[in-house]
Design an enzyme around this catalytic site. Structure first.
Site, PDB file in Angstrom:
ATOM      1  N   GLU A 160      28.251  13.752 121.989  1.00 32.17           N
ATOM      2  CA  GLU A 160      29.197  12.792 122.557  1.00 32.17           C
ATOM      3  C   GLU A 160      29.479  11.666 121.576  1.00 32.17           C
ATOM      4  OE1 GLU A 160      31.129   9.598 124.624  1.00 32.17           O
ATOM      5  OE2 GLU A 160      29.197   9.452 123.614  1.00 32.17           O
ATOM      6  N   ASP A 204      22.407  13.030 122.887  1.00 29.88           N
ATOM      7  CA  ASP A 204      22.435  12.436 121.547  1.00 29.88           C
ATOM      8  C   ASP A 204      22.602  10.934 121.665  1.00 29.88           C
ATOM      9  OD1 ASP A 204      25.161  12.770 122.422  1.00 29.88           O
ATOM     10  OD2 ASP A 204      25.845  12.465 120.354  1.00 29.88           O
TER      11      ASP A 204
HETATM   12  N1  BES Z   1      28.794   5.861 127.105  1.00 29.13           N
HETATM   13  C1  BES Z   1      29.695   5.449 126.086  1.00 29.13           C
HETATM   14  C2  BES Z   1      31.047   5.022 126.603  1.00 29.13           C
HETATM   15  C3  BES Z   1      31.071   3.918 127.611  1.00 29.13           C
HETATM   16  C4  BES Z   1      30.085   2.949 127.678  1.00 29.13           C
HETATM   17  C5  BES Z   1      32.122   3.847 128.495  1.00 29.13           C
HETATM   18  C6  BES Z   1      30.148   1.935 128.625  1.00 29.13           C
HETATM   19  C7  BES Z   1      32.194   2.846 129.418  1.00 29.13           C
HETATM   20  C8  BES Z   1      31.194   1.889 129.499  1.00 29.13           C
HETATM   21  C9  BES Z   1      29.847   6.587 125.088  1.00 29.13           C
HETATM   22  O1  BES Z   1      28.618   7.124 124.717  1.00 29.13           O
HETATM   23  C10 BES Z   1      30.475   6.061 123.838  1.00 29.13           C
HETATM   24  O2  BES Z   1      29.860   5.285 123.175  1.00 29.13           O
HETATM   25  N2  BES Z   1      31.687   6.514 123.525  1.00 29.13           N
HETATM   26  C11 BES Z   1      32.316   6.184 122.290  1.00 29.13           C
HETATM   27  C12 BES Z   1      33.377   7.170 121.963  1.00 29.13           C
HETATM   28  C13 BES Z   1      32.953   8.295 121.081  1.00 29.13           C
HETATM   29  C14 BES Z   1      34.152   9.127 120.718  1.00 29.13           C
HETATM   30  C15 BES Z   1      32.191   7.887 119.875  1.00 29.13           C
HETATM   31  C16 BES Z   1      32.969   4.833 122.381  1.00 29.13           C
HETATM   32  O3  BES Z   1      33.436   4.415 123.441  1.00 29.13           O
HETATM   33  O4  BES Z   1      33.021   4.189 121.337  1.00 29.13           O
HETATM   34 MN    MN Z   2      27.412   7.471 126.307  1.00 28.89          MN
HETATM   35 MN    MN Z   3      27.754   5.738 123.196  1.00 30.03          MN
END
Ligand code: BES
Ligand code: MN
Ligand code: MN
Length: 469
Positions: free
Chosen positions: A166, A102
């Site tokens: 995710e 996603d």
């Molecule tokens: N892949 C990201 C997280 C990420 C990116 C970690 C770059 C470290 C370096 C993930 O898809 C993401 O965006 N996570 C969200 C959390 C989620 C609960 C919506 C975030 O970190 O905002």
């Molecule tokens: Mn991600």
């Molecule tokens: Mn993300």
């Protein structure tokens, strides 16, 4: 000695077979990714539901073609999990690959230089929503797996779990993990959903922040009012909300919610000194995002502020009149979405509770407030002395020519802490993205160099992990 030479020869042969296969199939590897990027699998918006499903089916089909067995779409209360595995020998270690198909919403569309779901390659970068986060990085694993299967070099058992939620908090994956503990047995979780410092300074992510996400609603009068007739005499919910939010940081940019820092794990001076050795250039950092100065918690440097320290940020705020021209109005309601990034040993549930209590306590009598908790997730730190970390480190060193540095990231992947608590498994976060890839932003992109480097580096991880286990 004879054995040793022979061994080296075999290793060299399999490495060159792998590199040859990757080289010969490079164009197809890229085109398949572009095909997946054309499907707008935005999990946050119901109108993309059919596309989300189509993407799951796409991943399922490609995994099966690549050589995975038992490939299926596992239904959940939300979007399906793509599961597939290849068990070549139960006595070998098992790698569980996690990723997500996603993507974030592409809004605002008008800020994209080319449409977000019509991928283009420009100056060595693939531009599309999801190019880096996480379709590009997830698909490196499918192609690395294909490469190992087709060159007969797969050294571990593999299990894939690719989810479709995710970006909306992995709520249903948590249930999937709890209900499939047997099927998910393995030795390590392997994830490419993070970044590295630079293409000539590879790094491995060793920590992720947790998250408490809330939405607040402030209500004043029972209807929108004329701001002349009532202005000055009643509480304006937007003004009040702004004051309340502003009060949640003090003059040193510490968060003022009582007990917010209670359990925060402080790093030792040695650990902070170690962190400071990672290459970082403040001038470049500011320039890249168009700032003349940075901002943050007193007593901590930028690299600490965005990784080992907790935060509170407004992600969106609205209310009243935002259309063209001017309308004189005191709105009945004001809203904000607020995220708090958490560090070890803060608990998401506890922080959400503390926020709610505090927010309600600082609201003046002239308004009523409501706090609605959204998703949460726990912070995590991964070990650097494990076989998996060492295997990843060796793999990067071979493909990049320099040893990767461990770096704690400020981002969140809530399910990683759950993998540890529910399956007892550590994750190794082999990211290949860059901060400049603009994930979640307009013009997200992923370097063709990074995509191909990922596909080359992953098979080396499997090889070293099998050797070390
Ligand atoms: N892949 C990201 C997280 C990420 C990116 C970690 C770059 C470290 C370096 C993930 O898809 C993401 O965006 N996570 C969200 C959390 C989620 C609960 C919506 C975030 O970190 O905002
Ligand atoms: Mn991600
Ligand atoms: Mn993300």
């Amino acid at each position: 000695m004879a054995f040793f030479c022979n061994f080296t020869l075999t290793q060299t042969t399999s490495n060159s077979m792998i590199n040859q296969y990757i080289h010969d199939n490079k164009d197809r590897f890229i085109n398949e990714l572009l095909d997946m990027l054309r499907i707008p699998s935005v999990s946050a918006d119901k109108k993309f539901k059919a596309d989300v499903l189509r993407t799951a089916e796409f991943v399922q089909a490609r995994l099966a073609e690549a050589g995975a067995d038992k490939v299926e779409l596992v239904e959940t209360a939300g979007n399906p999990v793509v599961y597939g595995e290849k068990i070549i020998d139960p006595s070998l270690p098992t790698v569980l690959v996690y990723g997500h198909y996603d993507v974030q919403p592409a809004d605002p569309y008008e800020l994209w230089n080319s449409p977000p779901f019509e991928p283009v390659i420009k100056d060595g970068n693939i531009y599309a929503r999801g190019a880096c986060d996480d379709k590009g990085q997830m698909y490196m694993h499918v192609k690395a797996f294909e490469t190992m299967v087709k060159t007969n070099t797969l050294a571990c058992n593999v299990k894939f779990m690719i989810e479709g939620e995710e970006e909306i908090g992995s709520v249903n994956l948590a249930t999937f993990v709890r209900e499939n503990k047997n099927r998910l047995q393995g030795d390590v979780i392997l994830i490419s959903d993070t970044g590295m410092l630079g293409n000539d300074t590879p790094s491995i992510t060793t920590g992720l922040r947790g998250m408490s996400y809330v939405e607040v609603e402030v209500t004043g009068p029972n209807r929108d009012l004329h701001s002349g007739l009532y202005g000055g005499a009643v509480a304006n919910p937007i003004n009040i909300l702004c004051q309340m939010i502003a009060s949640m940081h003090d003059e040193n940019n510490h968060i003022t919610i009582p007990g917010f820092y209670d359990n925060v794990q402080e790093l030792t001076q040695e650990e902070r000194a170690e962190m400071a050795r990672a290459p970082f250039n403040l001038e470049k950092y500011k320039k890249a995002i168009g700032l003349s100065d940075v901002h943050g918690e007193e007593g901590y440097v930028t690299m600490e502020r965005n990784s080992i320290r907790p935060t509170l940020d407004v992600n969106g705020i609205w209310g009243g009149y935002t259309g063209e021209g001017a309308k004189t109005v005191i709105a009945s309601k004001a809203y904000a979405k607020i995220s708090m990034r958490l560090v070890p040993n803060q608990s998401s549930e506890e922080i959400t509770e503390k926020f709610k209590k505090h927010f309600e306590s600082i609201a003046p009598k002239s308004v009523t407030v409501e706090v609605k908790p959204h998703h949460g997730g726990e912070p995590v730190v991964t070990p650097t002395d494990s076989a998996a970390y060492q295997a990843a480190s060796k793999a990067y060193e071979e493909t990049f020519g320099v040893k990767p540095v461990p770096v704690r990231s400020g981002g969140s992947i809530p399910i990683v802490a759950m993998f540890k608590s529910e399956l007892g498994l550590d994750s190794v976060l082999m990211g290949f993205g860059l901060d400049t890839d603009a994930i979640h932003s307009p013009n997200e992109h992923f370097g063709v160099f990074n995509y191909m480097k990922g596909i080359e580096t992953i098979p080396l991880f499997y090889k070293h992990f099998a050797d070390m286990k």
